[in-house]
Structures are given as C-alpha cells and as structure tokens.
Design a protein around this motif. Sequence first.
Motif, PDB file in Angstrom:
ATOM      1  N   VAL A   5      40.394 -22.210  23.507  1.00  0.00           N
ATOM      2  CA  VAL A   5      39.704 -22.573  22.263  1.00  0.00           C
ATOM      3  C   VAL A   5      38.296 -21.638  22.447  1.00  0.00           C
ATOM      4  N   SER A   6      37.799 -21.742  23.827  1.00  0.00           N
ATOM      5  CA  SER A   6      36.818 -20.957  23.658  1.00  0.00           C
ATOM      6  C   SER A   6      37.158 -19.109  23.624  1.00  0.00           C
ATOM      7  N   LEU A   7      38.118 -18.457  24.048  1.00  0.00           N
ATOM      8  CA  LEU A   7      38.247 -17.042  23.806  1.00  0.00           C
ATOM      9  C   LEU A   7      38.936 -16.881  21.812  1.00  0.00           C
ATOM     10  N   ALA A   8      39.848 -17.161  21.790  1.00  0.00           N
ATOM     11  CA  ALA A   8      39.649 -17.433  20.016  1.00  0.00           C
ATOM     12  C   ALA A   8      38.404 -17.512  19.012  1.00  0.00           C
ATOM     13  N   LEU A   9      37.638 -18.644  19.613  1.00  0.00           N
ATOM     14  CA  LEU A   9      36.518 -18.788  19.254  1.00  0.00           C
ATOM     15  C   LEU A   9      35.846 -17.037  19.193  1.00  0.00           C
ATOM     16  N   LEU A  10      35.221 -17.382  20.500  1.00  0.00           N
ATOM     17  CA  LEU A  10      34.850 -15.863  20.979  1.00  0.00           C
ATOM     18  C   LEU A  10      35.534 -14.325  19.829  1.00  0.00           C
ATOM     19  N   ILE A  11      36.933 -14.436  19.740  1.00  0.00           N
ATOM     20  CA  ILE A  11      37.382 -13.385  19.018  1.00  0.00           C
ATOM     21  C   ILE A  11      36.817 -13.968  17.571  1.00  0.00           C
ATOM     22  N   VAL A  12      37.033 -14.396  17.076  1.00  0.00           N
ATOM     23  CA  VAL A  12      36.319 -14.792  15.685  1.00  0.00           C
ATOM     24  C   VAL A  12      35.016 -14.664  15.481  1.00  0.00           C
ATOM     25  N   GLY A  13      34.441 -14.913  16.641  1.00  0.00           N
ATOM     26  CA  GLY A  13      32.390 -14.753  16.187  1.00  0.00           C
ATOM     27  C   GLY A  13      32.496 -12.733  16.167  1.00  0.00           C
ATOM     28  N   LEU A  14      33.704 -12.885  16.918  1.00  0.00           N
ATOM     29  CA  LEU A  14      33.485 -11.186  16.752  1.00  0.00           C
ATOM     30  C   LEU A  14      33.773 -10.595  15.809  1.00  0.00           C
ATOM     31  N   VAL A  15      34.770 -10.669  15.149  1.00  0.00           N
ATOM     32  CA  VAL A  15      35.538 -10.353  13.666  1.00  0.00           C
ATOM     33  C   VAL A  15      33.855 -10.610  12.561  1.00  0.00           C
ATOM     34  N   ILE A  16      34.203 -11.920  12.335  1.00  0.00           N
ATOM     35  CA  ILE A  16      32.402 -12.201  11.668  1.00  0.00           C
ATOM     36  C   ILE A  16      31.624 -11.542  12.134  1.00  0.00           C
ATOM     37  N   GLY A  17      31.521 -11.364  12.888  1.00  0.00           N
ATOM     38  CA  GLY A  17      30.056 -10.329  13.494  1.00  0.00           C
ATOM     39  C   GLY A  17      30.007  -9.150  12.941  1.00  0.00           C
ATOM     40  N   PHE A  18      31.897  -8.429  12.766  1.00  0.00           N
ATOM     41  CA  PHE A  18      31.810  -7.003  12.924  1.00  0.00           C
ATOM     42  C   PHE A  18      31.074  -7.311  11.249  1.00  0.00           C
ATOM     43  N   PHE A  19      31.843  -7.825  10.802  1.00  0.00           N
ATOM     44  CA  PHE A  19      31.876  -7.926   9.184  1.00  0.00           C
ATOM     45  C   PHE A  19      30.863  -7.445   8.466  1.00  0.00           C
ATOM     46  N   VAL A  20      29.806  -9.147   9.145  1.00  0.00           N
ATOM     47  CA  VAL A  20      28.947  -9.295   8.348  1.00  0.00           C
ATOM     48  C   VAL A  20      28.018  -8.167   8.661  1.00  0.00           C
ATOM     49  N   GLY A  21      28.108  -7.668   9.897  1.00  0.00           N
ATOM     50  CA  GLY A  21      26.658  -6.433  10.346  1.00  0.00           C
ATOM     51  C   GLY A  21      27.489  -5.263   9.406  1.00  0.00           C
TER      52      GLY A  21
END
Length: 145
Positions: A5-21
């Motif tokens: 779950v933690s790894l999945a949240l990290l990946i989702v955060g990275l993807v969201i961060g990438f698009f926000v960036g």
Amino acid sequence: MELLVSLALLIVGLVIGFFVGRFFQQKQGAGNAAQTEKQVKEILAQQAQHHIHQTRQSLESIENQCEVLKQQIEEYELLLEQGSDEEGNKVPFYGEQATTYLRNNLKQSDKARVKRVSDTQPKDFANAGSGLFVGRTEQNNAEKQ
C-alpha cells in the motif's frame, strides 16, 4: 500488505506530482519551472521519508509478533513435556481416589454378606408356603419315626 500500500501510494504521488509539475511548467514558464521542480522534489522527499518510517514500523511489529509466537511455542512444548512425564506417574482423572473408595467399601460389604448368610436363614414370605419351606408336619412325623 502495508508495504504494498505504501509503495502504491508513493507511485501515485509521483505520477500526480509529475503531472502537477508539467501543468505548472506550462503555465508559469521556464523561470518558474525550476522553482516548481524544487517543490516537487521536496514533496517527493517527504513522501519517501514517510514511507520509510511506515516500513520500519511494520517491520518492528512483525518482529515483535514473531518473538511472541516463539515464546508461545516454547511454553507449549514445555507443557507437552510435563504432561507426558506426569501421565506415567499418576492415575488419570480421579482413579486413585475411586480405587481406594471402592477397595474400602467392597471389604465392608463382603464381610457383611458373609455374616448375613451364615448367621440367619432367609424368610419365606409365600402365603401358603412353597418349596423347601412348606412346613408340612406329616413329613416331619415320618422322619421322626
């Protein structure tokens, strides 16, 4: 499970961060892109630290559970060893008390039965008399003569 779950949240955060960036880069231009990238990196670093903290907590809880389980298994093995040693020495359940009780009661009842049979003869409760206890006087007179 928590690790996944933690790894999945990290990946989702990275993807969201990438698009926000990317969104902010297009909107503010090249000058603000460096600042946005820095913010994204800070957010990712915070998420990574949080993820590492959660992973360590999960690992510690698993280790504690393993130690508790080992202790319980050792206690169970000791109980099994003690149980097998005691079974050979002791009569199971209440057997010892029951055998002494029966031994004492059987001796008394055997003595009482012997006295009853040898001291007195049984009574005949038939109305007209039957069997050996008919009580005919004719036979008694014949036997006397």
